[in-house]
Scaffold this motif. Structure first.
Motif, PDB file in Angstrom:
ATOM      1  N   ALA A   1       0.803  -1.200   0.060  1.00 39.16           N
ATOM      2  CA  ALA A   1      -0.112   0.098  -0.041  1.00 39.16           C
ATOM      3  C   ALA A   1       0.764   1.394  -0.110  1.00 39.16           C
ATOM      4  O   ALA A   1       2.021   1.383   0.867  1.00 39.16           O
ATOM      5  N   VAL A   2       0.369   2.233  -0.914  1.00 41.56           N
ATOM      6  CA  VAL A   2       1.296   3.447  -0.937  1.00 41.56           C
ATOM      7  C   VAL A   2       0.202   4.609  -1.011  1.00 41.56           C
ATOM      8  O   VAL A   2      -0.900   4.503  -1.277  1.00 41.56           O
ATOM      9  N   VAL A   3       0.715   5.770  -0.443  1.00 45.14           N
ATOM     10  CA  VAL A   3      -0.134   6.998  -0.353  1.00 45.14           C
ATOM     11  C   VAL A   3       0.584   8.113  -1.073  1.00 45.14           C
ATOM     12  O   VAL A   3       2.038   8.116  -1.110  1.00 45.14           O
ATOM     13  N   ALA A   4      -0.155   8.771  -1.707  1.00 44.04           N
ATOM     14  CA  ALA A   4       0.580  10.260  -2.575  1.00 44.04           C
ATOM     15  C   ALA A   4       1.227  10.880  -1.745  1.00 44.04           C
ATOM     16  O   ALA A   4       0.837  11.111  -0.477  1.00 44.04           O
ATOM     17  N   ASP A   5       2.303  11.561  -2.234  1.00 39.60           N
ATOM     18  CA  ASP A   5       3.132  12.720  -1.653  1.00 39.60           C
ATOM     19  C   ASP A   5       3.472  13.689  -2.671  1.00 39.60           C
ATOM     20  O   ASP A   5       3.302  13.272  -4.017  1.00 39.60           O
ATOM     21  N   PHE A   6       4.074  14.924  -2.136  1.00 33.16           N
ATOM     22  CA  PHE A   6       4.257  15.877  -3.387  1.00 33.16           C
ATOM     23  C   PHE A   6       5.639  16.358  -3.025  1.00 33.16           C
ATOM     24  O   PHE A   6       5.840  16.772  -1.810  1.00 33.16           O
ATOM     25  N   ARG A   7       6.461  16.467  -3.947  1.00 36.04           N
ATOM     26  CA  ARG A   7       7.696  16.714  -3.811  1.00 36.04           C
ATOM     27  C   ARG A   7       8.255  17.945  -4.741  1.00 36.04           C
ATOM     28  O   ARG A   7       7.918  18.129  -5.928  1.00 36.04           O
ATOM     29  N   ARG A   8       8.812  19.115  -4.301  1.00 38.27           N
ATOM     30  CA  ARG A   8       9.480  20.132  -5.056  1.00 38.27           C
ATOM     31  C   ARG A   8      10.860  20.521  -4.417  1.00 38.27           C
ATOM     32  O   ARG A   8      11.132  20.811  -3.249  1.00 38.27           O
ATOM     33  N   GLU A   9      12.045  20.010  -5.246  1.00 43.27           N
ATOM     34  CA  GLU A   9      13.168  20.106  -4.383  1.00 43.27           C
ATOM     35  C   GLU A   9      13.896  21.471  -5.125  1.00 43.27           C
ATOM     36  O   GLU A   9      14.678  21.652  -4.541  1.00 43.27           O
ATOM     37  N   ASN A  10      13.438  22.142  -6.131  1.00 45.28           N
ATOM     38  CA  ASN A  10      14.016  23.177  -6.634  1.00 45.28           C
ATOM     39  C   ASN A  10      12.806  24.153  -6.899  1.00 45.28           C
ATOM     40  O   ASN A  10      11.652  23.872  -7.373  1.00 45.28           O
ATOM     41  N   PRO A  11      12.977  25.573  -6.247  1.00 45.61           N
ATOM     42  CA  PRO A  11      11.861  26.510  -5.916  1.00 45.61           C
ATOM     43  C   PRO A  11      11.470  26.734  -7.550  1.00 45.61           C
ATOM     44  O   PRO A  11       9.885  27.182  -7.458  1.00 45.61           O
ATOM     45  N   ASN A  12      11.929  26.599  -8.499  1.00 50.17           N
ATOM     46  CA  ASN A  12      11.501  27.011 -10.075  1.00 50.17           C
ATOM     47  C   ASN A  12      10.719  25.900 -10.573  1.00 50.17           C
ATOM     48  O   ASN A  12      10.234  26.353 -11.580  1.00 50.17           O
ATOM     49  N   GLU A  13      10.651  24.739  -9.939  1.00 42.15           N
ATOM     50  CA  GLU A  13      10.064  23.615 -10.499  1.00 42.15           C
ATOM     51  C   GLU A  13       8.560  23.430  -9.995  1.00 42.15           C
ATOM     52  O   GLU A  13       8.276  23.928  -9.016  1.00 42.15           O
ATOM     53  N   SER A  14       7.780  22.765 -10.786  1.00 38.00           N
ATOM     54  CA  SER A  14       6.686  22.346 -10.686  1.00 38.00           C
ATOM     55  C   SER A  14       6.533  21.314  -9.312  1.00 38.00           C
ATOM     56  O   SER A  14       7.647  20.587  -9.408  1.00 38.00           O
ATOM     57  N   MET A  15       5.546  21.239  -8.766  1.00 36.64           N
ATOM     58  CA  MET A  15       5.485  20.021  -7.834  1.00 36.64           C
ATOM     59  C   MET A  15       5.375  18.508  -8.459  1.00 36.64           C
ATOM     60  O   MET A  15       4.584  18.523  -9.592  1.00 36.64           O
ATOM     61  N   LEU A  16       5.769  17.815  -8.015  1.00 37.21           N
ATOM     62  CA  LEU A  16       5.956  16.176  -8.565  1.00 37.21           C
ATOM     63  C   LEU A  16       5.078  15.095  -7.692  1.00 37.21           C
ATOM     64  O   LEU A  16       5.324  15.303  -6.376  1.00 37.21           O
ATOM     65  N   LEU A  17       4.374  14.456  -8.250  1.00 40.57           N
ATOM     66  CA  LEU A  17       3.629  13.738  -7.719  1.00 40.57           C
ATOM     67  C   LEU A  17       4.540  12.350  -7.305  1.00 40.57           C
ATOM     68  O   LEU A  17       5.061  11.863  -8.252  1.00 40.57           O
ATOM     69  N   VAL A  18       4.769  11.908  -6.150  1.00 37.38           N
ATOM     70  CA  VAL A  18       5.342  10.738  -5.581  1.00 37.38           C
ATOM     71  C   VAL A  18       4.608   9.966  -4.964  1.00 37.38           C
ATOM     72  O   VAL A  18       3.564  10.500  -4.374  1.00 37.38           O
ATOM     73  N   PHE A  19       4.945   8.772  -4.422  1.00 35.28           N
ATOM     74  CA  PHE A  19       4.321   8.056  -3.398  1.00 35.28           C
ATOM     75  C   PHE A  19       4.895   7.483  -2.519  1.00 35.28           C
ATOM     76  O   PHE A  19       6.231   7.448  -2.727  1.00 35.28           O
ATOM     77  N   ARG A  20       4.652   7.365  -1.265  1.00 34.38           N
ATOM     78  CA  ARG A  20       5.619   6.636  -0.157  1.00 34.38           C
ATOM     79  C   ARG A  20       4.603   5.405   0.764  1.00 34.38           C
ATOM     80  O   ARG A  20       3.247   5.525   0.360  1.00 34.38           O
ATOM     81  N   PRO A  21       5.287   4.749   1.122  1.00 36.90           N
ATOM     82  CA  PRO A  21       4.600   3.507   1.969  1.00 36.90           C
ATOM     83  C   PRO A  21       3.468   3.920   2.812  1.00 36.90           C
ATOM     84  O   PRO A  21       3.522   5.027   3.553  1.00 36.90           O
ATOM     85  N   ALA A  22       2.324   3.599   2.790  1.00 39.00           N
ATOM     86  CA  ALA A  22       1.155   3.952   3.580  1.00 39.00           C
ATOM     87  C   ALA A  22       1.330   3.497   5.084  1.00 39.00           C
ATOM     88  O   ALA A  22       1.914   2.493   5.566  1.00 39.00           O
TER      89      ALA A  22
END
Lengths: 132, 392
Positions: free
Chosen positions: A111-132
């Motif tokens: 099982a996984v749940v969505a998470d949201f990552r932005r590592e560079n302030p100029n870029e869009s947020m990216l959808l990732v998943f992490r263990p639920a």
């Protein structure tokens, strides 16, 4: 950010990317057959209806399959990292990274749940998943 | 549905040839390799350049209209010019298109050619080719760093491990048996390099669960084949090889998460259709030539083609069953894994099948083969084509 090329949203896909900025997973749902679809299209892949709406989804899913990338595709990319096909509870599958995990401990079906990552302030947020 | 049964045996592969292979150097181009292979294939059957009135060639990284360029270079005005590009099975689909064109009288002699300088020109990258960042792949695949094309095949391999179990050695059997064939083929890149299971198991992970030795070579090279009617074939230099059946399909995904089931491929349709067209059963097939860009591909192919049940493909290659002297010889040239792999291997499956059926293979010759099944993939399990060839 993670060293990979970045996406360029189009008018059709913008609601998805705007959702990520609000840390929400929003995908298309058909007004006629009520099924969900991903990636965004201008018609329903199931029933060919042209009328779709954008709906927030549960953000929960499971790993359909995955691979652990051990050889970096570029100089700025840290390995290992996990690339997985995630199947959402609502049905559609998407490609993503599984983060906050030991790559060698994850399993198909987990099982996984969505998470949201932005590592560079100029870029869009990216959808990732992490263990639920 | 592939070609109709009434066309089975009506068309033949009459000439085959490779260009120089391996690392050819910067003086070669896609065109020069296509031409070199084409001349060798024409010489092989005794036809002249000016007999060719159908040209079939897929675009590579350097030429958008390779069919026009090849025709110009050869000095011919073909009536049919087909640049279908569906990845590694393109040249098999070209055979099907050539038969359609020959059958309708659009052309009389079809030349199918391929050439790639991917090794010398360094056009192959482990991250894949650049994508338009607005395209579905550009938006929903590339940002996650899936290596390409190994990543999608690694995803299929993981799924297989999960459902059926798969020992590392079971993929290793494919790599080791294929290498043994290459050790019998002087044209193979790995002719002089044996591969043991021990060495295979020590080779590094690239995209787990796939290792370096699960991955095909990256070489330069070209190939060409000549297809014409069986009637005309009988007057040519060598004994023709008959096209008994052929069937192709584009699967409904280009973006790998779009696949319905990572382990169900178009081979489950194209294999039985191509065999049915030729009235061929599984027991009739003497040699398999299956595109092996990754060791997982023959595994999925033997299950989907129907040579064994789902989940049993992992046993198919045991005890060197597909190696030299084995009961089901496969990839007798040394395959994409150990012979050559200039980006799209389909044409080399057919070249080897023809040579085996003619009995031209020297130390690696399989004893009296009558029927060979070739199966190729394109894209990331995105397109497929099965061709069944037989002795006339």
């Amino acid at each position: 950010m993670n060293g990979h090329p970045i996406a360029e949203p189009t008018p059709l896909t913008m609601p998805f990317w705007n959702g990520l900025e609000k840390r929400q997973l929003i995908i298309q749902r058909c007004n006629t057959c009520h099924r969900y679809q991903f990636y965004p299209r201008n018609f329903c892949i199931h029933c060919e209806s042209r009328v779709l709406t954008w709906e927030p989804v549960s953000s929960r899913g499971h790993i359909y399959s995955y691979t652990i990338t051990m050889r970096a595709p570029g100089p700025d990319v840290a390995v290992p990292y996990v690339v997985a096909i995630v199947e959402l509870e609502e049905g559609p599958r998407m490609l993503s990274n599984i983060v906050d995990c030991d790559p060698f401990q994850i399993e198909v079906g987990a099982a996984v749940v969505a998470d949201f990552r932005r590592e560079n302030p100029n870029e869009s947020m990216l959808l990732v998943f992490r263990p639920a | 549905m592939g070609i109709a049964p009434r066309l089975s045996g009506q068309y033949a592969v009459v000439g085959v040839g490779e260009s120089d292979l391996g690392i050819v150097g910067p003086e070669y181009t896609e065109l020069s390799l296509q031409v070199q292979a084409s001349l060798r294939a024409l010489d092989d059957c005794g036809l002249k350049i000016h007999d060719v009135d159908g040209v079939f060639v897929q675009p590579g990284p350097f030429e958008r209209m390779p069919g026009l360029l090849l025709a110009e270079y050869l000095g011919i005005q073909p009536r049919v010019n087909d640049t279908t590009m569906v990845g590694g099975c393109s040249n098999l689909q070209h055979i099907e298109h050539a038969i359609a064109a020959l059958e309708t009288g659009q052309c009389q002699v079809a030349l199918i050619a391929y050439g790639s300088t991917q090794r010398s020109a360094r056009t192959r990258k482990i991250g894949g080719v650049p994508e338009d960042p607005r395209s579905p792949r550009g938006q929903f695949d590339v940002p996650y760093g899936l290596l390409s094309p190994i990543g999608p095949y690694a995803l299929a391999t993981t799924r297989y491990r999960h459902l059926y179990g798969l020992e590392d050695e079971e993929l290793g059997e494919v790599a080791v048996a294929t290498r043994q064939w290459a050790n019998l083929n002087p044209l193979a890149y790995h002719y002089e390099h044996p591969l043991t299971m021990e060495q295979y198991l020590k080779s590094p992970w690239i995209s787990w669960p796939l290792r370096r030795d699960d991955i095909c070579l990256v070489t330069d090279g070209g190939g060409a084949i000549v297809v014409t009617s069986m009637k005309r074939a009988r007057d040519l230099a060598k004994r023709p090889v008959s096209v008994l059946g052929i069937s192709s399909r584009s699967n409904a995904h280009y973006w790998i998460p779009g696949i319905d089931d990572l382990l169900t491929t178009g081979a489950s349709i194209t294999g039985p259709e191509a065999m049915a067209a030729g009235g061929v059963t599984y027991d009739d097939i003497d040699i398999l030539e299956i595109y092996d860009a990754f060791t997982t591909m023959p595994l999925l192919a033997v299950e989907n083609l129907g040579f064994c049940r789902r989940g049993e493909g992992r046993f198919f290659f045991r005890h060197s069953r597909t190696g030299p002297g084995g009961e089901m010889p496969m990839n007798t040239s040394g395959g994409g894994l150990s012979y050559c792999h200039p980006g799209m291997f389909g044409i080399f499956l057919v070249i080897e099948a023809v040579r085996q059926l003619r009995g031209e293979c020297g130390p690696r010759q399989v004893k009296n083969p009558e029927i060979v099944l070739c199966h190729a993939y394109g894209g990331v399990l995105s397109a497929e084509s099965t061709t069944v060839l037989g002795k006339e």
